[in-house]
Design a protein around this motif. Structure first.
Motif, PDB file in Angstrom:
ATOM      1  N   MET A 119       0.857  -1.182   0.000  1.00 47.08           N
ATOM      2  CA  MET A 119       0.000   0.000   0.000  1.00 47.08           C
ATOM      3  C   MET A 119       0.897   1.237   0.000  1.00 47.08           C
ATOM      4  SD  MET A 119      -3.069   1.101   2.613  1.00 47.08           S
ATOM      5  CE  MET A 119      -3.764  -0.503   2.714  1.00 47.08           C
ATOM      6  N   SER A 120       0.512   2.226  -0.768  1.00 44.12           N
ATOM      7  CA  SER A 120       1.362   3.408  -0.881  1.00 44.12           C
ATOM      8  C   SER A 120       1.297   4.270   0.380  1.00 44.12           C
ATOM      9  CB  SER A 120       0.956   4.232  -2.095  1.00 44.12           C
ATOM     10  OG  SER A 120      -0.249   4.918  -1.837  1.00 44.12           O
ATOM     11  N   ALA A 121       2.340   5.052   0.558  1.00 45.08           N
ATOM     12  CA  ALA A 121       2.417   5.940   1.714  1.00 45.08           C
ATOM     13  C   ALA A 121       1.268   6.951   1.698  1.00 45.08           C
ATOM     14  CB  ALA A 121       3.752   6.659   1.725  1.00 45.08           C
ATOM     15  N   PHE A 122       0.837   7.365   0.504  1.00 46.47           N
ATOM     16  CA  PHE A 122      -0.262   8.324   0.407  1.00 46.47           C
ATOM     17  C   PHE A 122      -1.554   7.735   0.972  1.00 46.47           C
ATOM     18  CE2 PHE A 122      -3.920  10.024  -1.891  1.00 46.47           C
ATOM     19  CZ  PHE A 122      -3.795  11.375  -1.588  1.00 46.47           C
ATOM     20  N   LEU A 123      -1.863   6.491   0.609  1.00 46.46           N
ATOM     21  CA  LEU A 123      -3.091   5.861   1.094  1.00 46.46           C
ATOM     22  C   LEU A 123      -3.045   5.626   2.593  1.00 46.46           C
ATOM     23  CD1 LEU A 123      -3.831   3.299  -1.758  1.00 46.46           C
ATOM     24  CD2 LEU A 123      -4.993   5.460  -1.279  1.00 46.46           C
ATOM     25  N   ILE A 124      -1.892   5.217   3.100  1.00 50.67           N
ATOM     26  CA  ILE A 124      -1.753   5.004   4.537  1.00 50.67           C
ATOM     27  C   ILE A 124      -1.940   6.324   5.277  1.00 50.67           C
ATOM     28  CG2 ILE A 124      -0.119   4.382   6.369  1.00 50.67           C
ATOM     29  CD1 ILE A 124       1.059   2.328   4.369  1.00 50.67           C
ATOM     30  N   SER A 125      -1.328   7.378   4.769  1.00 46.59           N
ATOM     31  CA  SER A 125      -1.450   8.695   5.391  1.00 46.59           C
ATOM     32  C   SER A 125      -2.891   9.195   5.366  1.00 46.59           C
ATOM     33  CB  SER A 125      -0.535   9.679   4.669  1.00 46.59           C
ATOM     34  OG  SER A 125      -0.656  10.961   5.219  1.00 46.59           O
ATOM     35  N   ALA A 126      -3.562   9.033   4.215  1.00 47.40           N
ATOM     36  CA  ALA A 126      -4.959   9.471   4.097  1.00 47.40           C
ATOM     37  C   ALA A 126      -5.855   8.681   5.045  1.00 47.40           C
ATOM     38  CB  ALA A 126      -5.436   9.320   2.657  1.00 47.40           C
ATOM     39  N   ALA A 127      -5.648   7.373   5.123  1.00 55.46           N
ATOM     40  CA  ALA A 127      -6.460   6.537   6.016  1.00 55.46           C
ATOM     41  C   ALA A 127      -6.240   6.928   7.478  1.00 55.46           C
ATOM     42  CB  ALA A 127      -6.129   5.062   5.798  1.00 55.46           C
ATOM     43  N   ALA A 128      -4.986   7.183   7.849  1.00 56.01           N
ATOM     44  CA  ALA A 128      -4.694   7.602   9.217  1.00 56.01           C
ATOM     45  C   ALA A 128      -5.365   8.934   9.523  1.00 56.01           C
ATOM     46  CB  ALA A 128      -3.186   7.709   9.422  1.00 56.01           C
ATOM     47  N   GLY A 129      -5.334   9.856   8.573  1.00 61.20           N
ATOM     48  CA  GLY A 129      -5.979  11.158   8.771  1.00 61.20           C
ATOM     49  C   GLY A 129      -7.483  11.035   8.945  1.00 61.20           C
ATOM     50  N   VAL A 130      -8.102  10.183   8.143  1.00 60.33           N
ATOM     51  CA  VAL A 130      -9.553   9.981   8.263  1.00 60.33           C
ATOM     52  C   VAL A 130      -9.875   9.357   9.619  1.00 60.33           C
ATOM     53  CG1 VAL A 130     -11.503   8.641   7.368  1.00 60.33           C
ATOM     54  CG2 VAL A 130      -9.991   9.855   5.790  1.00 60.33           C
ATOM     55  N   LEU A 131      -9.087   8.379  10.035  1.00 62.93           N
ATOM     56  CA  LEU A 131      -9.314   7.730  11.331  1.00 62.93           C
ATOM     57  C   LEU A 131      -9.187   8.729  12.475  1.00 62.93           C
ATOM     58  CD1 LEU A 131      -9.792   5.127  12.933  1.00 62.93           C
ATOM     59  CD2 LEU A 131      -7.315   4.811  12.949  1.00 62.93           C
ATOM     60  N   ILE A 132      -8.156   9.538  12.450  1.00 60.16           N
ATOM     61  CA  ILE A 132      -7.972  10.543  13.502  1.00 60.16           C
ATOM     62  C   ILE A 132      -9.102  11.566  13.468  1.00 60.16           C
ATOM     63  CG2 ILE A 132      -6.461  12.409  14.319  1.00 60.16           C
ATOM     64  CD1 ILE A 132      -5.477   9.548  14.920  1.00 60.16           C
ATOM     65  N   GLY A 133      -9.530  11.957  12.276  1.00 60.98           N
ATOM     66  CA  GLY A 133     -10.655  12.887  12.160  1.00 60.98           C
ATOM     67  C   GLY A 133     -11.924  12.321  12.773  1.00 60.98           C
ATOM     68  N   MET A 134     -12.147  11.026  12.583  1.00 62.92           N
ATOM     69  CA  MET A 134     -13.326  10.377  13.172  1.00 62.92           C
ATOM     70  C   MET A 134     -13.230  10.352  14.701  1.00 62.92           C
ATOM     71  SD  MET A 134     -13.754   7.330  10.369  1.00 62.92           S
ATOM     72  CE  MET A 134     -15.143   6.528  11.133  1.00 62.92           C
ATOM     73  N   VAL A 135     -12.044  10.076  15.209  1.00 62.65           N
ATOM     74  CA  VAL A 135     -11.845  10.070  16.664  1.00 62.65           C
ATOM     75  C   VAL A 135     -12.086  11.472  17.222  1.00 62.65           C
ATOM     76  CG1 VAL A 135     -10.127   9.783  18.493  1.00 62.65           C
ATOM     77  CG2 VAL A 135     -10.287   8.089  16.659  1.00 62.65           C
ATOM     78  N   TYR A 136     -11.557  12.496  16.564  1.00 65.88           N
ATOM     79  CA  TYR A 136     -11.789  13.872  17.007  1.00 65.88           C
ATOM     80  C   TYR A 136     -13.280  14.192  17.033  1.00 65.88           C
ATOM     81  CZ  TYR A 136      -6.906  15.495  16.868  1.00 65.88           C
ATOM     82  OH  TYR A 136      -5.583  15.709  17.118  1.00 65.88           O
ATOM     83  N   ALA A 137     -13.990  13.763  15.990  1.00 70.71           N
ATOM     84  CA  ALA A 137     -15.431  14.037  15.930  1.00 70.71           C
ATOM     85  C   ALA A 137     -16.168  13.322  17.059  1.00 70.71           C
ATOM     86  CB  ALA A 137     -15.989  13.603  14.579  1.00 70.71           C
ATOM     87  N   LEU A 138     -15.806  12.072  17.325  1.00 62.57           N
ATOM     88  CA  LEU A 138     -16.460  11.325  18.400  1.00 62.57           C
ATOM     89  C   LEU A 138     -16.179  11.928  19.767  1.00 62.57           C
ATOM     90  CD1 LEU A 138     -15.850   7.670  17.173  1.00 62.57           C
ATOM     91  CD2 LEU A 138     -18.038   8.900  17.238  1.00 62.57           C
ATOM     92  N   LEU A 139     -14.981  12.482  19.953  1.00 62.79           N
ATOM     93  CA  LEU A 139     -14.619  13.100  21.230  1.00 62.79           C
ATOM     94  C   LEU A 139     -15.029  14.570  21.302  1.00 62.79           C
ATOM     95  CD1 LEU A 139     -11.034  11.599  21.704  1.00 62.79           C
ATOM     96  CD2 LEU A 139     -13.159  10.901  22.833  1.00 62.79           C
ATOM     97  N   ASN A 140     -15.603  15.075  20.201  1.00 60.38           N
ATOM     98  CA  ASN A 140     -16.027  16.473  20.113  1.00 60.38           C
ATOM     99  C   ASN A 140     -14.859  17.432  20.385  1.00 60.38           C
ATOM    100  OD1 ASN A 140     -17.926  18.397  19.507  1.00 60.38           O
ATOM    101  ND2 ASN A 140     -18.651  18.585  21.616  1.00 60.38           N
ATOM    102  N   VAL A 141     -13.720  17.113  19.753  1.00 62.23           N
ATOM    103  CA  VAL A 141     -12.505  17.917  19.891  1.00 62.23           C
ATOM    104  C   VAL A 141     -12.271  18.639  18.571  1.00 62.23           C
ATOM    105  CG1 VAL A 141     -10.002  17.802  20.239  1.00 62.23           C
ATOM    106  CG2 VAL A 141     -11.511  16.286  21.530  1.00 62.23           C
TER     107      VAL A 141
END
Length: 58
Positions: free
Chosen positions: A1-23
């Motif tokens: 898997m390319s570094a771009f896809l890994i980075s994008a997936a990590a960003g989406v995951l962190i964004g979801m965590v931020y949204a769930l924590l209302n941060v």
């Protein structure tokens, strides 16, 4: 898997965590991110064109 896809997936995951924590995300405004994306695309385009031009000339 390319570094771009890994980075994008990590960003989406962190964004979801931020949204769930209302941060609020510490990321810069969207306009700054758009400018950064333009810089990265320009760099990749230039590198690709130069590589092709050098290969063509040899």
């Amino acid at each position: 898997m390319s570094a771009f896809l890994i980075s994008a997936a990590a960003g989406v995951l962190i964004g979801m965590v931020y949204a769930l924590l209302n941060v609020r995300s510490p990321a810069p405004p969207a306009i700054a991110l758009t400018g950064l994306l333009g810089i990265l695309l320009g760099e990749q385009l230039t590198t690709g064109l130069l590589t092709r031009a050098i290969a063509f000339l040899h």
